[in-house]
Design a protein around this motif. Structure first.
Motif, mmCIF file in Angstrom:
data_model
loop_
_atom_site.group_PDB
_atom_site.id
_atom_site.type_symbol
_atom_site.label_atom_id
_atom_site.label_comp_id
_atom_site.label_asym_id
_atom_site.label_seq_id
_atom_site.Cartn_x
_atom_site.Cartn_y
_atom_site.Cartn_z
ATOM 1 N N ALA A 34 0.824 -1.211 0.000
ATOM 2 C CA ALA A 34 0.000 0.000 0.000
ATOM 3 C C ALA A 34 0.857 1.260 0.000
ATOM 4 C CB ALA A 34 -0.936 0.001 1.203
ATOM 5 N N ALA A 35 1.924 1.267 0.809
ATOM 6 C CA ALA A 35 2.804 2.427 0.871
ATOM 7 C C ALA A 35 3.562 2.611 -0.442
ATOM 8 C CB ALA A 35 3.785 2.282 2.031
ATOM 9 N N LEU A 36 4.036 1.523 -1.018
ATOM 10 C CA LEU A 36 4.734 1.590 -2.306
ATOM 11 C C LEU A 36 3.814 2.157 -3.376
ATOM 12 C CD1 LEU A 36 7.107 0.937 -4.179
ATOM 13 C CD2 LEU A 36 6.277 -1.420 -4.316
ATOM 14 N N ASN A 37 2.577 1.692 -3.401
ATOM 15 C CA ASN A 37 1.600 2.168 -4.381
ATOM 16 C C ASN A 37 1.328 3.662 -4.203
ATOM 17 O OD1 ASN A 37 -0.111 1.782 -6.547
ATOM 18 N ND2 ASN A 37 -1.754 0.871 -5.357
ATOM 19 N N LEU A 38 1.195 4.101 -2.958
ATOM 20 C CA LEU A 38 0.921 5.512 -2.686
ATOM 21 C C LEU A 38 2.089 6.399 -3.094
ATOM 22 C CD1 LEU A 38 -0.777 7.795 -1.485
ATOM 23 C CD2 LEU A 38 0.116 7.173 0.773
ATOM 24 N N PHE A 39 3.295 6.020 -2.740
ATOM 25 C CA PHE A 39 4.456 6.839 -3.071
ATOM 26 C C PHE A 39 4.668 6.931 -4.584
ATOM 27 C CE2 PHE A 39 6.084 6.133 1.353
ATOM 28 C CZ PHE A 39 6.169 7.484 1.676
ATOM 29 N N LYS A 40 4.559 5.797 -5.269
ATOM 30 C CA LYS A 40 4.787 5.796 -6.718
ATOM 31 C C LYS A 40 3.760 6.657 -7.448
ATOM 32 C CE LYS A 40 5.669 1.926 -8.787
ATOM 33 N NZ LYS A 40 5.508 0.518 -9.203
ATOM 34 N N ASN A 41 2.501 6.475 -7.125
ATOM 35 C CA ASN A 41 1.457 7.216 -7.826
ATOM 36 C C ASN A 41 1.419 8.685 -7.411
ATOM 37 O OD1 ASN A 41 -0.077 5.205 -9.552
ATOM 38 N ND2 ASN A 41 -0.056 4.140 -7.587
ATOM 39 N N GLY A 42 1.705 8.962 -6.142
ATOM 40 C CA GLY A 42 1.751 10.346 -5.697
ATOM 41 C C GLY A 42 2.852 11.124 -6.388
ATOM 42 N N LEU A 43 4.015 10.516 -6.522
ATOM 43 C CA LEU A 43 5.131 11.179 -7.200
ATOM 44 C C LEU A 43 4.807 11.441 -8.662
ATOM 45 C CD1 LEU A 43 8.059 12.182 -7.193
ATOM 46 C CD2 LEU A 43 8.795 9.831 -7.615
ATOM 47 N N VAL A 44 4.241 10.461 -9.336
ATOM 48 C CA VAL A 44 3.891 10.629 -10.753
ATOM 49 C C VAL A 44 2.818 11.698 -10.922
ATOM 50 C CG1 VAL A 44 2.952 9.477 -12.792
ATOM 51 C CG2 VAL A 44 4.563 8.269 -11.314
ATOM 52 N N LEU A 45 1.853 11.747 -10.008
ATOM 53 C CA LEU A 45 0.811 12.772 -10.069
ATOM 54 C C LEU A 45 1.415 14.173 -9.961
ATOM 55 C CD1 LEU A 45 -2.196 13.575 -10.097
ATOM 56 C CD2 LEU A 45 -2.219 13.246 -7.610
ATOM 57 N N ILE A 46 2.361 14.353 -9.062
ATOM 58 C CA ILE A 46 3.024 15.654 -8.893
ATOM 59 C C ILE A 46 3.755 16.064 -10.164
ATOM 60 C CG2 ILE A 46 4.893 16.833 -7.659
ATOM 61 C CD1 ILE A 46 4.105 15.169 -5.182
ATOM 62 N N VAL A 47 4.370 15.115 -10.840
ATOM 63 C CA VAL A 47 5.146 15.420 -12.048
ATOM 64 C C VAL A 47 4.241 15.639 -13.260
ATOM 65 C CG1 VAL A 47 6.830 14.488 -13.689
ATOM 66 C CG2 VAL A 47 7.194 14.212 -11.226
ATOM 67 N N LEU A 48 3.193 14.829 -13.396
ATOM 68 C CA LEU A 48 2.367 14.884 -14.605
ATOM 69 C C LEU A 48 1.380 16.060 -14.626
ATOM 70 C CD1 LEU A 48 1.331 11.257 -15.639
ATOM 71 C CD2 LEU A 48 2.990 12.781 -16.696
ATOM 72 N N THR A 49 0.943 16.532 -13.452
ATOM 73 C CA THR A 49 -0.061 17.604 -13.418
ATOM 74 C C THR A 49 0.413 18.872 -14.133
ATOM 75 O OG1 THR A 49 -1.031 16.735 -11.375
ATOM 76 C CG2 THR A 49 -1.506 19.027 -11.935
ATOM 77 N N PRO A 50 1.614 19.398 -13.843
ATOM 78 C CA PRO A 50 2.054 20.576 -14.603
ATOM 79 C C PRO A 50 2.256 20.297 -16.092
ATOM 80 C CG PRO A 50 3.806 19.778 -13.155
ATOM 81 C CD PRO A 50 2.559 19.062 -12.765
#
Length: 297
Positions: A34-50
């Motif tokens: 669960a933590a791995l999934n959250l960190f990976k997707n959270g990081l990608v979300l931060i990068v892809l939004t801009p």
């Protein structure tokens, strides 16, 4: 052979996913699923939004309520829940057994695409599907070589099957939205749904222990690179494959990920590549050629 944008993106997704898996091989020992999934997707979300904002010159996409809901639900179902279950099954079963369970994905997408999207495969595409499936089976480690002996094999298999089924449903339900909307924005919305769902799970007292980890033990640089490549770039290419190609075709080409994993393991990690694996690689790429040959000019 005529390769279109959707087919190229589906193959690119398989290759980048395999690259990310090679980078992230040891992350499961330091981060719970669960933590791995959250960190990976959270990081990608931060990068892809801009990047999504730049792609539309700062304008937000115009979506119907149904499209917005489908995008968010697809992320919750196909990433927050399915990926977490996948990582859990991977930890329980090991890569070999989970690879066999994962072979259910493309047949499920074929059936769902037939029922809900009206997709049909031609003779060459069915031949390609059979060859790719055969190649993946050859590449998969045979049972006699499995070195892990999980104490709850049935539970692991059930968890793995549920995760694969959710992934297939989540992408088929999003197919028409992908065709009508911006690829980057739909990716961002799916990630937002996934991260939101994972944060809600994290806030649930009974689930908090599934997110506990020791920060000092986590190889953070490896996690960042694995997330951006194996999760971020791979996800954009994966959704692009379904946007620009039939769902069934994209799903079959995605199966080549396990073959790319074997190739990268041999070239990068110096893992032995036996005759069985070589035959599987050859069979898979022959099947891919048949799939691409069937594409109209």
């Amino acid at each position: 052979m005529n390769i279109g944008l959707g087919e190229a993106m589906a193959l690119g997704s398989a290759a980048t996913w395999a690259f990310g898996v090679v980078l992230a091989r040891q992350l499961g020992s330091t981060l719970p699923p669960a933590a791995l999934n959250l960190f990976k997707n959270g990081l990608v979300l931060i990068v892809l939004t801009p990047l999504a904002l730049l792609s539309t010159h700062g304008q937000l996409p115009t979506l119907t309520t149904a499209q917005l809901v489908l995008s968010l639900v697809s992320g919750i179902m196909g990433i927050a829940i399915a990926d977490t279950l996948y990582f859990r099954a991977l930890n329980e079963l090991g890569a070999g057994r989970m690879g066999v369970v994962g072979n259910l994905y493309s047949p499920l997408v074929l059936v769902l695409g037939f029922v809900f999207l009206g997709e049909r495969l031609g003779a060459w595409q069915w031949l390609g599907f059979a060859l790719v499936a055969g190649g993946v089976v050859l590449v998969a480690r045979p049972p006699k070589q499995w070195q892990t002996h999980p104490s709850h094999t049935l539970r692991g298999v059930v968890i793995g099957l549920v995760s694969i089924a959710l992934m297939a449903i989540a992408i088929v339900m999003l197919k028409r939205v992908l065709e009508a909307q911006s690829l980057l924005w739909i990716t961002v919305l799916r990630l937002a749904g996934a991260v939101g769902g994972l944060l809600l799970l994290r806030a649930w007292p009974r689930m908090r222990r599934h997110f506990h980890f020791v920060a000092a033990a986590v190889p953070w640089p490896r996690l960042v690179v694995a997330a951006l490549c194996g999760q971020g770039l791979s996800m954009v290419l994966w959704l692009g494959g379904y946007k620009y190609a039939p769902a069934a075709v994209a799903a079959i080409l995605n199966e080549s990920a396990s073959v790319f994993l074997v190739i990268l393991g041999a070239l990068w990690l110096r893992e032995p590549l036996g005759r069985r694996a070589v035959a599987g690689v050859a069979l898979t790429f022959t099947g891919i050629a048949c799939m691409l040959a069937a594409r109209p000019l």
